[in-house]
Design a protein around this motif. Structure first.
Motif, PDB file in Angstrom:
ATOM      1  N   MET A   1       0.841  -1.194   0.000  1.00 19.32           N
ATOM      2  CA  MET A   1       0.000   0.000   0.000  1.00 19.32           C
ATOM      3  C   MET A   1       0.879   1.248   0.000  1.00 19.32           C
ATOM      4  SD  MET A   1      -3.066  -0.958   2.666  1.00 19.32           S
ATOM      5  CE  MET A   1      -1.931  -0.999   4.070  1.00 19.32           C
ATOM      6  N   ILE A   2       0.506   2.211  -0.802  1.00 19.93           N
ATOM      7  CA  ILE A   2       1.286   3.445  -0.926  1.00 19.93           C
ATOM      8  C   ILE A   2       0.391   4.648  -0.623  1.00 19.93           C
ATOM      9  CG2 ILE A   2       2.640   4.900  -2.462  1.00 19.93           C
ATOM     10  CD1 ILE A   2       3.273   2.394  -4.094  1.00 19.93           C
ATOM     11  N   LEU A   3       0.828   5.453   0.332  1.00 10.12           N
ATOM     12  CA  LEU A   3       0.127   6.686   0.682  1.00 10.12           C
ATOM     13  C   LEU A   3       1.019   7.866   0.363  1.00 10.12           C
ATOM     14  CD1 LEU A   3      -2.241   8.220   2.077  1.00 10.12           C
ATOM     15  CD2 LEU A   3      -0.960   7.974   4.225  1.00 10.12           C
ATOM     16  N   ALA A   4       0.533   8.772  -0.466  1.00  7.05           N
ATOM     17  CA  ALA A   4       1.236  10.029  -0.712  1.00  7.05           C
ATOM     18  C   ALA A   4       0.730  11.065   0.285  1.00  7.05           C
ATOM     19  CB  ALA A   4       0.987  10.510  -2.135  1.00  7.05           C
ATOM     20  N   LEU A  57      -1.716  16.091  -7.063  1.00  2.00           N
ATOM     21  CA  LEU A  57      -2.525  14.895  -6.858  1.00  2.00           C
ATOM     22  C   LEU A  57      -2.458  13.984  -8.079  1.00  2.00           C
ATOM     23  CD1 LEU A  57      -5.714  16.466  -5.210  1.00  2.00           C
ATOM     24  CD2 LEU A  57      -3.765  15.386  -4.070  1.00  2.00           C
ATOM     25  N   GLU A  58      -2.487  14.563  -9.255  1.00  2.00           N
ATOM     26  CA  GLU A  58      -2.402  13.752 -10.477  1.00  2.00           C
ATOM     27  C   GLU A  58      -1.032  13.079 -10.581  1.00  2.00           C
ATOM     28  OE1 GLU A  58      -3.425  16.671 -13.385  1.00  2.00           O
ATOM     29  OE2 GLU A  58      -5.579  16.169 -13.317  1.00  2.00           O
ATOM     30  N   ALA A  59       0.007  13.771 -10.138  1.00  2.00           N
ATOM     31  CA  ALA A  59       1.341  13.173 -10.139  1.00  2.00           C
ATOM     32  C   ALA A  59       1.404  12.004  -9.162  1.00  2.00           C
ATOM     33  CB  ALA A  59       2.382  14.230  -9.774  1.00  2.00           C
ATOM     34  N   ALA A  60       0.760  12.153  -8.015  1.00  2.00           N
ATOM     35  CA  ALA A  60       0.727  11.058  -7.038  1.00  2.00           C
ATOM     36  C   ALA A  60       0.017   9.837  -7.603  1.00  2.00           C
ATOM     37  CB  ALA A  60       0.041  11.522  -5.757  1.00  2.00           C
ATOM     38  N   ARG A  61      -1.068  10.073  -8.316  1.00  3.90           N
ATOM     39  CA  ARG A  61      -1.793   8.965  -8.940  1.00  3.90           C
ATOM     40  C   ARG A  61      -0.919   8.260  -9.972  1.00  3.90           C
ATOM     41  NH1 ARG A  61      -5.712  11.279 -12.665  1.00  3.90           N
ATOM     42  NH2 ARG A  61      -3.893  11.102 -14.003  1.00  3.90           N
ATOM     43  N   ARG A  62      -0.241   9.029 -10.805  1.00  4.67           N
ATOM     44  CA  ARG A  62       0.634   8.428 -11.821  1.00  4.67           C
ATOM     45  C   ARG A  62       1.773   7.635 -11.189  1.00  4.67           C
ATOM     46  NH1 ARG A  62       0.014  13.604 -14.160  1.00  4.67           N
ATOM     47  NH2 ARG A  62       2.108  14.187 -13.438  1.00  4.67           N
ATOM     48  N   ASP A  63       2.211   8.078 -10.009  1.00  7.18           N
ATOM     49  CA  ASP A  63       3.319   7.405  -9.334  1.00  7.18           C
ATOM     50  C   ASP A  63       2.870   6.193  -8.528  1.00  7.18           C
ATOM     51  OD1 ASP A  63       5.074   9.214 -10.405  1.00  7.18           O
ATOM     52  OD2 ASP A  63       5.177  10.486  -8.618  1.00  7.18           O
ATOM     53  N   GLY A  64       1.582   5.864  -8.603  1.00  2.99           N
ATOM     54  CA  GLY A  64       1.111   4.629  -7.991  1.00  2.99           C
ATOM     55  C   GLY A  64       0.534   4.737  -6.603  1.00  2.99           C
ATOM     56  N   ALA A  65       0.260   5.951  -6.128  1.00  2.00           N
ATOM     57  CA  ALA A  65      -0.324   6.094  -4.794  1.00  2.00           C
ATOM     58  C   ALA A  65      -1.731   5.506  -4.760  1.00  2.00           C
ATOM     59  CB  ALA A  65      -0.364   7.562  -4.381  1.00  2.00           C
ATOM     60  N   ALA A  85     -12.102  14.437  -9.366  1.00  2.00           N
ATOM     61  CA  ALA A  85     -11.498  14.906 -10.610  1.00  2.00           C
ATOM     62  C   ALA A  85     -10.215  14.160 -10.942  1.00  2.00           C
ATOM     63  CB  ALA A  85     -11.220  16.403 -10.528  1.00  2.00           C
ATOM     64  N   VAL A  86      -9.454  13.776  -9.926  1.00  2.00           N
ATOM     65  CA  VAL A  86      -8.181  13.090 -10.177  1.00  2.00           C
ATOM     66  C   VAL A  86      -8.312  11.575 -10.092  1.00  2.00           C
ATOM     67  CG1 VAL A  86      -6.860  15.074  -9.364  1.00  2.00           C
ATOM     68  CG2 VAL A  86      -7.407  13.229  -7.768  1.00  2.00           C
ATOM     69  N   GLY A  87      -9.481  11.074  -9.661  1.00  2.00           N
ATOM     70  CA  GLY A  87      -9.700   9.638  -9.610  1.00  2.00           C
ATOM     71  C   GLY A  87      -8.879   8.932  -8.553  1.00  2.00           C
ATOM     72  N   LEU A  88      -8.759   9.562  -7.372  1.00  2.43           N
ATOM     73  CA  LEU A  88      -7.939   9.006  -6.296  1.00  2.43           C
ATOM     74  C   LEU A  88      -8.530   9.430  -4.951  1.00  2.43           C
ATOM     75  CD1 LEU A  88      -5.129   7.491  -6.000  1.00  2.43           C
ATOM     76  CD2 LEU A  88      -4.138   9.766  -5.680  1.00  2.43           C
ATOM     77  N   PRO A  89      -8.562   8.542  -3.962  1.00  9.74           N
ATOM     78  CA  PRO A  89      -9.014   8.974  -2.639  1.00  9.74           C
ATOM     79  C   PRO A  89      -8.078  10.054  -2.083  1.00  9.74           C
ATOM     80  CG  PRO A  89      -8.985   6.577  -2.775  1.00  9.74           C
ATOM     81  CD  PRO A  89      -8.277   7.095  -3.994  1.00  9.74           C
ATOM     82  N   VAL A  90      -8.651  11.184  -1.717  1.00  6.80           N
ATOM     83  CA  VAL A  90      -7.875  12.287  -1.147  1.00  6.80           C
ATOM     84  C   VAL A  90      -8.512  12.654   0.180  1.00  6.80           C
ATOM     85  CG1 VAL A  90      -7.012  14.627  -1.449  1.00  6.80           C
ATOM     86  CG2 VAL A  90      -7.282  13.131  -3.449  1.00  6.80           C
ATOM     87  N   LEU A  91      -7.748  12.591   1.239  1.00  7.37           N
ATOM     88  CA  LEU A  91      -8.262  12.851   2.579  1.00  7.37           C
ATOM     89  C   LEU A  91      -7.572  14.069   3.175  1.00  7.37           C
ATOM     90  CD1 LEU A  91      -7.882   9.549   2.128  1.00  7.37           C
ATOM     91  CD2 LEU A  91      -8.922   9.489   4.397  1.00  7.37           C
ATOM     92  N   ARG A  92      -8.329  14.816   3.960  1.00 10.90           N
ATOM     93  CA  ARG A  92      -7.731  15.893   4.748  1.00 10.90           C
ATOM     94  C   ARG A  92      -7.487  15.374   6.151  1.00 10.90           C
ATOM     95  NH1 ARG A  92     -11.811  20.872   4.908  1.00 10.90           N
ATOM     96  NH2 ARG A  92     -10.362  21.535   6.542  1.00 10.90           N
TER      97      ARG A  92
END
Length: 220
Positions: A1-4, A57-65, A85-92
């Motif tokens: 599992m990878i978390l950015a 965020l898009e860079a994180a998705r491309r890098d496999g997060a 919009a970026v297709g990735l779970p983003v949490l605050r």
């Protein structure tokens, strides 16, 4: 599992590395530190950095997060709103803390050392209260001079000022430390009131999001 993790202070990566080692040893963390985003958000508002946050965020998705955790309360709402919009779970990082504060009682005091953090944190607490169907009375305390200590590397001075501000609050059901950098002040405060910080519950939620996002792929 990878978390950015998206940070706006270089002080945060060691904090979250230590929490990961203690609580989520199987979780890989990738840190991105952008101090300029906090400066610009403070000068022109959080929305002024939305395009750059989206690019990160898009860079994180491309890098496999598998998910992204934004540890800056000033821009956390902007990051969270870009998840679809970026297709990735983003949490605050501060949302689990806000939910816990609402569950603790209606009188909530938000303590912050950066002014741009106050409005987003109050809005988050009110959002969590509406979601839970609770009425809340949210008050704020700004710790004047504390952020200058933080920027100067005076950690003891910074945490001491925050702890003193926390101890000055007497009429709350919960005290919320609005920024991740303030977390250790909870141990220095002498108040008997609940003092809530964001790093541990925020990382717990992000780890769960990573597990949920990576689970189907692991089983394929």
């Amino acid at each position: 599992m990878i978390l950015a993790l998206l940070h706006t202070s270089p002080a945060h990566p060691p904090v979250f590395d230590a929490l990961r080692d203690a609580c989520h040893p199987g979780l890989a963390l990738r840190h991105v530190v952008r101090e300029d985003l906090l400066v610009r958000a403070g000068e022109s508002g959080p929305d002024s950095v939305a395009d750059e946050v989206r690019a990160l965020l898009e860079a994180a998705r491309r890098d496999g997060a598998d998910a992204v955790l934004c540890t800056c309360s000033s821009i956390g709402g902007v990051a969270e709103n870009l998840a679809a919009a970026v297709g990735l779970p983003v949490l605050r990082v501060d949302r689990p803390m806000a939910a816990r504060a609402v569950a603790t009682g209606p009188r909530i005091t938000v303590v912050a050392t950066v002014r741009s953090t106050l409005a987003p944190t109050v809005a988050l607490v009110e959002e969590e209260a509406a979601r839970a169907g609770h009425a809340v009375d949210v008050r704020t305390v700004f710790v004047d001079g504390a952020w200058a200590c933080f920027l100067a590397g005076d950690r003891d001075g910074y945490l001491g000022r925050v702890a003193a501000a926390v101890d000055s609050v007497t009429d709350a059901d919960a005290i919320v430390l609005a920024q991740a950098s303030m977390a250790d002040a909870a141990d220095r405060a002498r108040t008997a009131l609940p003092v809530l910080s964001s790093p541990r519950p925020g990382l717990d939620a992000a780890a769960a999001a990573c597990a949920s996002a990576s689970g189907p792929a692991d089983k394929a």
